[in-house]
Design an enzyme around this catalytic site. Structure first.
Site, PDB file in Angstrom:
ATOM      1  CG  HIS A 136      12.879  94.304  71.379  1.00  7.38           C
ATOM      2  ND1 HIS A 136      13.911  95.087  71.803  1.00  7.38           N
ATOM      3  CD2 HIS A 136      13.035  93.099  71.984  1.00  7.38           C
ATOM      4  CE1 HIS A 136      14.670  94.388  72.644  1.00  7.38           C
ATOM      5  NE2 HIS A 136      14.172  93.179  72.772  1.00  7.38           N
TER       6      HIS A 136
ATOM      7  CG  HIS B 101      18.829  93.792  80.025  1.00 17.55           C
ATOM      8  ND1 HIS B 101      17.694  93.793  80.800  1.00 17.55           N
ATOM      9  CD2 HIS B 101      18.410  93.603  78.755  1.00 17.55           C
ATOM     10  CE1 HIS B 101      16.639  93.582  80.013  1.00 17.55           C
ATOM     11  NE2 HIS B 101      17.049  93.463  78.780  1.00 17.55           N
TER      12      HIS B 101
ATOM     13  CD  GLU C  27      11.137  92.858  75.061  1.00 15.55           C
ATOM     14  OE1 GLU C  27      10.793  91.813  75.629  1.00 15.55           O
ATOM     15  OE2 GLU C  27      12.197  93.465  75.344  1.00 15.55           O
ATOM     16  CD  GLU C  28      14.781  95.186  76.637  1.00 11.97           C
ATOM     17  OE1 GLU C  28      14.345  94.754  77.718  1.00 11.97           O
ATOM     18  OE2 GLU C  28      15.591  94.573  75.936  1.00 11.97           O
TER      19      GLU C  28
ATOM     20  CG  ASP D 101      17.667  92.183  74.843  1.00 14.17           C
ATOM     21  OD1 ASP D 101      16.809  91.955  73.974  1.00 14.17           O
ATOM     22  OD2 ASP D 101      17.384  92.358  76.042  1.00 14.17           O
TER      23      ASP D 101
ATOM     24  CG  ASP E  46      12.539  98.680  73.071  1.00 13.05           C
ATOM     25  OD1 ASP E  46      12.356  97.651  72.384  1.00 13.05           O
ATOM     26  OD2 ASP E  46      12.134  98.795  74.253  1.00 13.05           O
TER      27      ASP E  46
END
Lengths: 409, 409
Positions: free
Chosen positions: A89, A386, A162-163, A132, A91
């Protein structure tokens, strides 16, 4: 911003993504990583990065590139017997003073202790998305450009959203809109796993267990029926329940059955007429949703998302009202396939890591729903995802790209 | 407003309270009732009615009148051996289209069915405060003016802020500020009881029963401790508890132990770290607060109002955290006293009613705390208190005034 942080110059936004034709794998990965890190791509703002990645992919003559929204699907069509899907992903979660990114040179105090200890003489990429999952994205882009003659056909998926909430998820959308684009025998999602294999995932469902009573003034409690007291029986069953650890394809999945919220009552002096226990059931991939529901509320309770309250006809909560709130299927790891087994062997050789079960619910379950075995495998430490000081040592990119190149090339 | 309602003209606000010297008891009661009904006195706005009642009482030469805030205390000082306290609150709950008041003549469709059936040829006073408790106030004002030579000394208390939070209660305040004004051997509060005697009251306490856990993601529930699951044990104890019915001075008090509120959890996917059950214990007048607390949390738990959470050292909730929220003592009915017994006999003769236990907590408990036996006895149907169509048949006033006149005169 601390003085230490200023020592490394922020990387500037590139015009395009690419690397020199004579670059080594290390140089190419570093260039791609720098470039995609420097393009801001918090969920809802993936467009500019998607555009650049699309142009990069379209420059590769061996790939057929398709786009749906901000999701890109690029495939080889070499007529191989089998096809592997590689997903990343694009994003990131929101920025917390960690954009633009920087290379931290060896010795920089902003390098986390455990990374400095494990990679003493190495550059570290710092900033939002480092683990990530732009490190994996960089590795996949490198492979997309260089694996022109893979042993299996390849489909690369670079997707958006995705997030955030599942309904925005680009992988979900492209599967729905163009199921023929997403076909294959095995899939890898590059979520950070320190380049280990995390296979399959537990399913999850959430529902309210509802007890009903009759309101009355608490000075005349015998005129009413106490719904909170009735909920005691549901909590007793939760306490009596022993969650299982279930082995599927050699990986152990720990289940869980928990009340996560409870509420009831209308006033301090009123016998409560309703009590709701919000329950989360995490079930191993030996069960599908239907089987998992049967264990909770009986096979024929009839409770579905958005269809209100139904009485459990069996299972743990037999006799209580059930209101379904959320359900997502489990995914088998699919490691019994010889193709997967060869990846497991290669990962063991390069990293010493055995495959482990994925605990949370991830996009691998979307592939499971399509009948495609899928695992997570990606560069970077999942515990840094994150975080404010998300970072990844440069060698993680070459480790991941090397494993996949040697497996597929 | 319906046409029927308009048939009766609204009663206008009087300049003063009083009745003609040659009025019969019926005429005097009707005049006083009309006058005090017509003065708006919702809690916080008792001032104007208090002023009028004060002037009325000061015109009675046999009474000594004192005032504290909006509470009036008027006493005879005849040197009698015993003293009876007669109390009425002057405030009402808020108006709901039921002010100003009206006399409903016999046959008016606004008269409730059960009142029309029981009092077919009678006027009915309709409006806010009719039963709670201006009918009793009117009877007490009549007695204050006419009982110039009672068998016992009398203390009349007309007070404010009964219908709102306890800290504003005028009776509470005058007892605190001038305890010497409120002394006697027996007290009657004119809350509506259809002129029956409701004796004593249960005590009440409210507290949170708190369970603690450790938060974790619900996909890794074994990393946490589920506080809601722990609360199941507290609910199990509530379900196992059998509330008692306890006879005190010949009246039966039903106890109650109930969870009235429950809450816990921080998110649908988070193992909850706290759960609170709000519990209400209603205890019979054979126990004081200290004894009642010991049964709930052990004698030495140390939980007091506003002192935070303490662990129950015994009792029903042994081992759980306890946070006290509210506590009010019980009150014995005090009907074993010969003075009370003679009232019981007179009420039985006039109304056919035997004394019954009061279930809710009322101001009689304030007298119990002073060591003064107290009962509720007043005109009007308690089920109409606070209702939109609050109303009282005229004969209820004469019934109440007659009983008290004959008991005290």
């Amino acid at each position: 911003m601390s003085d230490e942080m200023m020592q490394a110059a922020a990387i500037e936004t590139p015009a395009e993504i690419g690397f020199a034709p004579d670059a080594t794998m290390e140089e190419a990965l570093a260039a791609l990583m720098e470039q995609i890190m420097a393009v801001y791509s918090v969920s809802d703002d993936e467009g500019p990065l998607t555009d650049m990645v699309e142009r990069f992919l379209r420059r590769q003559p061996h790939l057929t590139v398709r786009r749906h929204g901000d999701t890109l699907v690029a495939s080889t069509d070499l007529g191989r017997e089998r096809r592997v899907i590689l997903c990343g992903h694009l994003d990131t979660v929101p920025v917390i003073d960690n954009f633009p990114p920087r290379w931290l040179e060896s010795g920089d105090p902003a390098i986390r202790g455990e990374i400095a200890a494990a990679h003493p003489d190495e550059r570290v990429m710092w900033g939002r998305g480092a683990t990530d999952m732009k490190a994996s994205d960089a590795a996949l882009l490198y492979l997309a450009a260089t694996l022109t003659e893979p042993k299996v056909d390849l489909t690369y998926v670079f997707y958006d959203h995705e997030e955030v909430v599942a309904e925005k998820n680009g992988l979900r959308k492209v599967v729905q809109a163009h199921p023929e684009w997403i076909q294959g025998d095995f899939a890898i999602i590059g979520e950070p796993t320190n380049c280990g294999i995390e296979g399959g995932c537990n399913g999850t469902m959430r529902f309210d267990v509802v007890s009903h009573g009759v309101a009355a003034h608490s000075a005349r409690a015998w005129m009413g029926e106490n719904a909170i007291h009735k909920a005691g029986e549901a909590l007793a069953r939760l306490n009596a329940y022993e969650p299982q650890a279930i082995t599927v394809d050699g990986l152990e999945y720990r289940e869980g059955l928990n009340a996560t919220l409870i509420s009831g009552g209308n006033g301090t002096n009123v016998i409560p007429d309703e009590c709701r226990i919000h329950v989360n059931y995490r079930f191993a991939p030996d069960k599908d949703i239907r089987q998992a529901k049967a264990l909770m509320m009986g096979a024929d309770a009839g409770a579905e998302l958005n269809n209100g309250e139904h009485t459990a006809t069996g299972g743990v909560f037999e006799g209580f009202g059930i209101e379904m709130k959320d359900e997502s299927p489990s995914a088998r790891p699919g490691l019994d396939d010889p193709l997967a087994q060869s990846l497991v062997g290669l990962v063991r050789e390069r990293t010493g890591r055995e495959p482990v079960a994925k605990l949370g619910w991830t996009d691998v379950a979307r592939f499971a729903a399509l009948g495609i075995p899928a695992v997570n495998m990606g560069a970077g430490d999942p515990l840094l995802a994150h975080k404010h000081d998300e970072q990844v040592p440069e060698s993680d990119l070459t480790l991941m790209a090397g494993i996949l190149r040697d497996w597929l090339g």
